[in-house]
Every structure is written in C-alpha cells, then in structure tokens.
Write a protein that holds these residues in place. Sequence first.
Motif, PDB file in Angstrom:
ATOM      1  N   ALA A  10      -7.765  -4.264   7.192  1.00  0.00           N
ATOM      2  CA  ALA A  10      -7.124  -5.510   6.769  1.00  0.00           C
ATOM      3  C   ALA A  10      -8.115  -6.364   5.981  1.00  0.00           C
ATOM      4  O   ALA A  10      -7.753  -6.999   4.989  1.00  0.00           O
ATOM      5  CB  ALA A  10      -6.610  -6.276   7.989  1.00  0.00           C
ATOM      6  N   ARG A  14      -7.818  -7.329   2.126  1.00  0.00           N
ATOM      7  CA  ARG A  14      -7.551  -8.777   2.077  1.00  0.00           C
ATOM      8  C   ARG A  14      -6.088  -9.075   2.406  1.00  0.00           C
ATOM      9  O   ARG A  14      -5.376  -9.742   1.658  1.00  0.00           O
ATOM     10  CB  ARG A  14      -7.895  -9.355   0.686  1.00  0.00           C
ATOM     11  CG  ARG A  14      -9.349  -9.214   0.279  1.00  0.00           C
ATOM     12  CD  ARG A  14     -10.292 -10.034   1.167  1.00  0.00           C
ATOM     13  NE  ARG A  14     -11.659 -10.056   0.657  1.00  0.00           N
ATOM     14  CZ  ARG A  14     -12.565  -9.098   0.873  1.00  0.00           C
ATOM     15  NH1 ARG A  14     -12.253  -8.013   1.601  1.00  0.00           N
ATOM     16  NH2 ARG A  14     -13.776  -9.198   0.386  1.00  0.00           N
ATOM     17  N   ILE A  15      -5.653  -8.526   3.544  1.00  0.00           N
ATOM     18  CA  ILE A  15      -4.304  -8.810   4.050  1.00  0.00           C
ATOM     19  C   ILE A  15      -4.436  -9.219   5.503  1.00  0.00           C
ATOM     20  O   ILE A  15      -4.989  -8.455   6.308  1.00  0.00           O
ATOM     21  CB  ILE A  15      -3.382  -7.562   3.945  1.00  0.00           C
ATOM     22  CG1 ILE A  15      -3.128  -7.189   2.488  1.00  0.00           C
ATOM     23  CG2 ILE A  15      -2.050  -7.805   4.664  1.00  0.00           C
ATOM     24  CD1 ILE A  15      -2.311  -5.920   2.303  1.00  0.00           C
ATOM     25  N   ASN A  16      -3.952 -10.402   5.840  1.00  0.00           N
ATOM     26  CA  ASN A  16      -3.964 -10.835   7.239  1.00  0.00           C
ATOM     27  C   ASN A  16      -3.057  -9.958   8.084  1.00  0.00           C
ATOM     28  O   ASN A  16      -1.901  -9.730   7.703  1.00  0.00           O
ATOM     29  CB  ASN A  16      -3.397 -12.259   7.331  1.00  0.00           C
ATOM     30  CG  ASN A  16      -4.465 -13.266   7.634  1.00  0.00           C
ATOM     31  OD1 ASN A  16      -5.656 -12.945   7.630  1.00  0.00           O
ATOM     32  ND2 ASN A  16      -4.047 -14.487   7.909  1.00  0.00           N
TER      33      ASN A  16
ATOM     34  N   TYR B 345      -6.417 -15.610  -0.206  1.00  0.00           N
ATOM     35  CA  TYR B 345      -6.145 -14.200  -0.514  1.00  0.00           C
ATOM     36  C   TYR B 345      -5.340 -13.545   0.606  1.00  0.00           C
ATOM     37  O   TYR B 345      -4.309 -12.932   0.391  1.00  0.00           O
ATOM     38  CB  TYR B 345      -7.452 -13.396  -0.632  1.00  0.00           C
ATOM     39  CG  TYR B 345      -8.352 -13.723  -1.800  1.00  0.00           C
ATOM     40  CD1 TYR B 345      -7.836 -14.162  -3.015  1.00  0.00           C
ATOM     41  CD2 TYR B 345      -9.731 -13.543  -1.687  1.00  0.00           C
ATOM     42  CE1 TYR B 345      -8.690 -14.439  -4.088  1.00  0.00           C
ATOM     43  CE2 TYR B 345     -10.581 -13.812  -2.753  1.00  0.00           C
ATOM     44  CZ  TYR B 345     -10.062 -14.265  -3.945  1.00  0.00           C
ATOM     45  OH  TYR B 345     -10.899 -14.522  -4.997  1.00  0.00           O
ATOM     46  N   LYS B 346      -5.876 -13.677   1.827  1.00  0.00           N
ATOM     47  CA  LYS B 346      -5.341 -12.871   2.927  1.00  0.00           C
ATOM     48  C   LYS B 346      -3.958 -13.318   3.374  1.00  0.00           C
ATOM     49  O   LYS B 346      -3.115 -12.488   3.710  1.00  0.00           O
ATOM     50  CB  LYS B 346      -6.331 -12.875   4.105  1.00  0.00           C
ATOM     51  CG  LYS B 346      -7.591 -12.087   3.764  1.00  0.00           C
ATOM     52  CD  LYS B 346      -8.713 -12.309   4.737  1.00  0.00           C
ATOM     53  CE  LYS B 346      -8.580 -11.448   5.954  1.00  0.00           C
ATOM     54  NZ  LYS B 346      -9.825 -11.519   6.777  1.00  0.00           N
ATOM     55  N   ARG B 347      -3.727 -14.633   3.366  1.00  0.00           N
ATOM     56  CA  ARG B 347      -2.386 -15.089   3.767  1.00  0.00           C
ATOM     57  C   ARG B 347      -1.381 -14.935   2.636  1.00  0.00           C
ATOM     58  O   ARG B 347      -0.219 -14.602   2.877  1.00  0.00           O
ATOM     59  CB  ARG B 347      -2.442 -16.521   4.278  1.00  0.00           C
ATOM     60  CG  ARG B 347      -2.669 -16.560   5.801  1.00  0.00           C
ATOM     61  CD  ARG B 347      -2.257 -17.862   6.428  1.00  0.00           C
ATOM     62  NE  ARG B 347      -2.963 -18.994   5.861  1.00  0.00           N
ATOM     63  CZ  ARG B 347      -2.352 -20.061   5.337  1.00  0.00           C
ATOM     64  NH1 ARG B 347      -1.036 -20.129   5.316  1.00  0.00           N
ATOM     65  NH2 ARG B 347      -3.063 -21.053   4.834  1.00  0.00           N
ATOM     66  N   ARG B 349      -1.275 -12.595   0.473  1.00  0.00           N
ATOM     67  CA  ARG B 349      -0.904 -11.186   0.439  1.00  0.00           C
ATOM     68  C   ARG B 349      -0.103 -10.787   1.678  1.00  0.00           C
ATOM     69  O   ARG B 349       0.857 -10.009   1.593  1.00  0.00           O
ATOM     70  CB  ARG B 349      -2.157 -10.311   0.276  1.00  0.00           C
ATOM     71  CG  ARG B 349      -2.760 -10.453  -1.127  1.00  0.00           C
ATOM     72  CD  ARG B 349      -4.193  -9.963  -1.228  1.00  0.00           C
ATOM     73  NE  ARG B 349      -4.357  -8.524  -0.993  1.00  0.00           N
ATOM     74  CZ  ARG B 349      -4.076  -7.562  -1.864  1.00  0.00           C
ATOM     75  NH1 ARG B 349      -3.577  -7.880  -3.057  1.00  0.00           N
ATOM     76  NH2 ARG B 349      -4.281  -6.304  -1.579  1.00  0.00           N
ATOM     77  N   ALA B 350      -0.471 -11.335   2.834  1.00  0.00           N
ATOM     78  CA  ALA B 350       0.260 -11.018   4.068  1.00  0.00           C
ATOM     79  C   ALA B 350       1.688 -11.558   4.004  1.00  0.00           C
ATOM     80  O   ALA B 350       2.634 -10.895   4.438  1.00  0.00           O
ATOM     81  CB  ALA B 350      -0.470 -11.591   5.277  1.00  0.00           C
ATOM     82  N   LEU B 362      -2.814  -0.425   2.808  1.00  0.00           N
ATOM     83  CA  LEU B 362      -3.785  -0.138   3.876  1.00  0.00           C
ATOM     84  C   LEU B 362      -4.159   1.345   3.895  1.00  0.00           C
ATOM     85  O   LEU B 362      -5.338   1.694   4.039  1.00  0.00           O
ATOM     86  CB  LEU B 362      -3.227  -0.567   5.237  1.00  0.00           C
ATOM     87  CG  LEU B 362      -3.059  -2.083   5.430  1.00  0.00           C
ATOM     88  CD1 LEU B 362      -2.248  -2.377   6.689  1.00  0.00           C
ATOM     89  CD2 LEU B 362      -4.397  -2.800   5.494  1.00  0.00           C
TER      90      LEU B 362
END
Lengths: 93, 490
Positions: A10, A14-16, B345-347, B349-350, B362
């Motif tokens: 993750a 870069r994905i929560n 970035y992470k939120r 994309r999520a 992934l």
Amino acid sequence: MEANEIAKLAQLARINIDSETAGDVAESITSILALVDQLQAADTKGVAPMSHPMDAVQRLRADKVTEPDQRAQLQAIAPAVENGLFLVPKVID
Amino acid sequence: MHSTNLHQLTLAELKQGLKKQAFSSVELTQHYLERIQRLDNQYNSFISVCQEEALSMAKQADTQLAQGDESALCGIPIAHKDLFCTEGVRTSCGSKMLDNFTPPYNAAIVDNCINAGAVMLGKTNMDEFAMGSSNENSFYGPAKNPWNSNCVPGGSSGGSAAAVAAQLAVAATASDTGGSIRQPASFCGVTGLKPTYGRVSRWGMVAYASSLDQAGPITKTAEDAAIMLNVLAGFDHRDSTSIDEPKPDYTTTLSDSLEGLRIGLPKEYFSDGLDSQVEQLIQDAIKTYEALGATVKEISLPHTHLAVPAYYVIAPAECSANLSRFDGVRYGYRCEDPKDLEDLYKRSRAEGFGEEVKRRILVGAYALSAGYYDAYYRKAQQVRRLIKQDFDAAFNDIDVIAGPTAPSPAFELGAKTKDPVSMYLEDIYTLPTNLAGLPGISIPCGVTKENKPVGLQLTGHYFSEAKLLNIAHRYQQETDFHQHTAPAID
C-alpha cells in the motif's frame, strides 16, 4: 500474503488501505498470486523477454519544440492552482 | 424506410440513405437521441449523452452531405467508449477518479471520426479503467445485457456492445487489452474487431496496459467494422507504439472468395471448461466455412494455459505504472483536507479508485518490487514470447484460427464479483491474442437454448484485418445471426 506485506504494498502504491479491509485485500491478492505462480512451471531457459509484439523499438524524433503552451487550458481542470502553479499541502515547514 | 425504423439499419445502409437524402443526419441523430432517452435507463450503456453537440454535428454534416461530401462517416451517429478523450466532454473512464475530468483535447481516433463527419451521441459505460470482464466495475453502475437484463453485457467495453445491441448507436468505439472488445461483442450478439497492436493510434486513450491496449470498433456487421476501421486505423507519430504500415481499404476485399482458406482449430480452445452449447455453435459455424470452400485442421497452441497467468502479471505491472499519474495534483479526484502531501496521494487514490483497480495496482506493485521482478515480470514476458511463438508456428500452415470468443455465454450480474480469479478466466481465449499482438474479431454465430448470443472468434496474423473482415463478412452473407436482435428491442 500477510497484513504487514499489504501495508508495504500500500505504501509502494500510495494507496491507503485501512486495517478493516487489509485482510480481504490480502486474501484476494493471495489468490491472484497463486494463479500467476503457474508461470514458474514454464521452461523459459534462453527465451528473450518480449516487451513488444513486433519487437519494435522506441522511435526518436527531432529535438525541437513542437507543442504550444497550453498551461492555462491544462490547469483549468486542476484541483487547486495559484499563479500558474499546482497547489499541494505544505511539504517543508 | 420509415423514420421509426432507422435504428434497424446498418452503418452501410445509413450511409446510402443519407447519400440519397432518404433522411437527414439531424433526423437520424434525433431518432437515436430519443431512443437513448427512452430506453437507456434499462441498459445503462451511456455514461454521458451529448445531445447539443450531436445535433450541432448533425446539422453540419447535413450541410456537407448537401454539398456532396462523401466522407466515410458523414452524418453517422456513433458513440465513444468513455476512455477516449473528448474535448469539452467529460471522459470518466468509468471511475470516480475522473468523474470531474473534461479533457482539453480529442483522442486521435475521436478526431479521425470527426474528420470523417461522424456525429458523437455520447460516451459509453465501461469497467473502471477498462479493468473487468462484466462492466460491473463501473463507478456509474453496471451496463445490462440487452438480451437479458439480469445478465452482464461483458466487459470492459460493455456499454459500447450494449448500445449497439440495443440499437442506441449504429457503431461504437471500444478498446481491447485482454478481450474487452471481443468478449462483450460475443455476449451481446454484435461484431467486435480488435486490430493488430499498433494499427490504431492510442493517443488520447486513457492507458491501462500499454503493451497490450488497442482500440477498435463494435458494430452490427463485419462490413460496418470495415468502414469504421478505415477511419480508425493509421500511423500516428504521437503514439510511440503506432506502427507505420500501409493501410488498405478494408471494404474492397470483403466479398473475396474463401475457396482454399485454411482454418486452424486450436485443441486447447475446445477443452474442459468450454460450455457444450457454445462448442456446438462454433462447430456449426466451422461447417459453414467448409461449405464455403475452407479446409479445417486441428492445431495446437501449447502455451495457452499460461496466457491468464502471464496477463495477470504484465497488465497489472503496466497499470501500476500508468495509473501512478492519478495523484490528486494536476487533474482528477482530490481527497478533502489532506494533512500533508503523502496523505493527499494515498487518500485521493484510495477514495478515487474502485476495488478492482486498486487490486491490480497492488498486484503490479508487488510484481515489480525489489526482489520479485525476475520471478514475475521478466518470467511473464518470457512466457509471452512462448505464446507468440505458438501462433507464429501455427500460421506457417494455416490462414486463420477459429474458436469460441468466451467459454460460456453471458453470466448473471453478481455471479463472479466475489471471486476475481473466476472473472479473469473469462478471458482465457481472448488474452493470448493480446499477448501476441494479433488481430481478432468476434462475430455472432447463434444463440443458446436460453436465448443468449454466442460469438465465434477469428484470429489472424499481424495486419491481416482485411482478411479477417473478409472471412467474417462471407459468413454473414451465408447466415443471419448478426441480424438477430435482442427480444425486447423494437
């Protein structure tokens, strides 16, 4: 695949991924990896990897400016801009 | 032809009608727009409908037609899969990530269609970022199969196939990375052509797996596909993988004789897992070809069983790189109140990507990560060459490969969503073609007892699209399966 490995992936992607879903994600990725592991049985000794169906190579173009300036047009669809710059949260205090 | 029946005509017939002024492009376009408005709530085949743009393009086409313009698609209303960039028209790619994305430019093939006089009715539904085989991975909800609304239309170009099958557009553009043109065409009883890798420009097409992606048409007939391919195909210096090959006129050889055509049937495509009704319909189609003068022999493509595993390394690896551009900074979805750049970035994309897209990113990140590259990506690329070599050897003494497009007809909505691997196996007969970069076409060859369409897949050697269209067209001259429409379609 374990939950701590999912956390590493993750981060790489870069994905929560929250802890509630990490288990499900690990399970589905494990099943996909089991599928792709069938590749290991193939005898590929001496086989060159294939990255293009016709083994084409990257074309080069003349080193000159061809694109016009479209900054205003391209930034019109950005989440946040100021003075022609893309805005992001503060990186350095 | 009474104007209420215009939607029943093929693209070739519409061209004739427009030329003879039996109807105008504005009338035709209004007719399709009215159908979309009245019927598409059942099929969800469109994400965006371009009412105003379509009517203005139709008006312009009528002026051109009156001046004797004979451009290939002048006045013809078509739809574009929602991964082709359209200037000023939202291009969502079936994703929340691009729900707010209005491109400032047109994809190469969109411009080709505009230059040929086509009218754009709207943008069709699809699996998010073209990842899926059922259209159930769309942020806008699944498209439905016009033959049976409890069933999926296939994917990822499910909206394009459903729109043509429901006669809401006479033709639609689509893209095929692992079967995404041919499998939905098979499920919806229409014709779908995936050209040779590099034949059609990918410029302005949102990238999924760049060494596999290829654009092509979904139509009612092979003749219509030839007309569309004449417009879509061609070298484009802006696409680094575009190939500079001479482009024939695909419509001129459609009726060539098939006397002496050598058809190969891969034994691996007729093994366990193939639905018996599908197999029977394919065998019947082969008999039609024999009657047309073709000879048939069994062949072997011994690495077929490795196509799904190789694809599910290569495609996720390439998608993990391609989709890294969606970071919430320059365009697309951005999360609320990011606390720092990493969180942004992470939120983004999520929250912006759906489950299947995240899963493939992934898997790709894993396959490319330090220590695993050789075992996964390099190994898959080696297997890819073995698969290509199988085809090269087969084409030494046959002209075309025939078999089923998919192992079964359309399945029910929700039947495979819980088990990604079972969904992946849907593409077992279409993936090898993409891995090798070959052209393929799916044409209707009958329906099962449950009245579900079945597609015959024909795969040719590199740049043999004219031959494939010829082989498909001759079949459609002998049979009428391509003229059957879904029962509920008036």
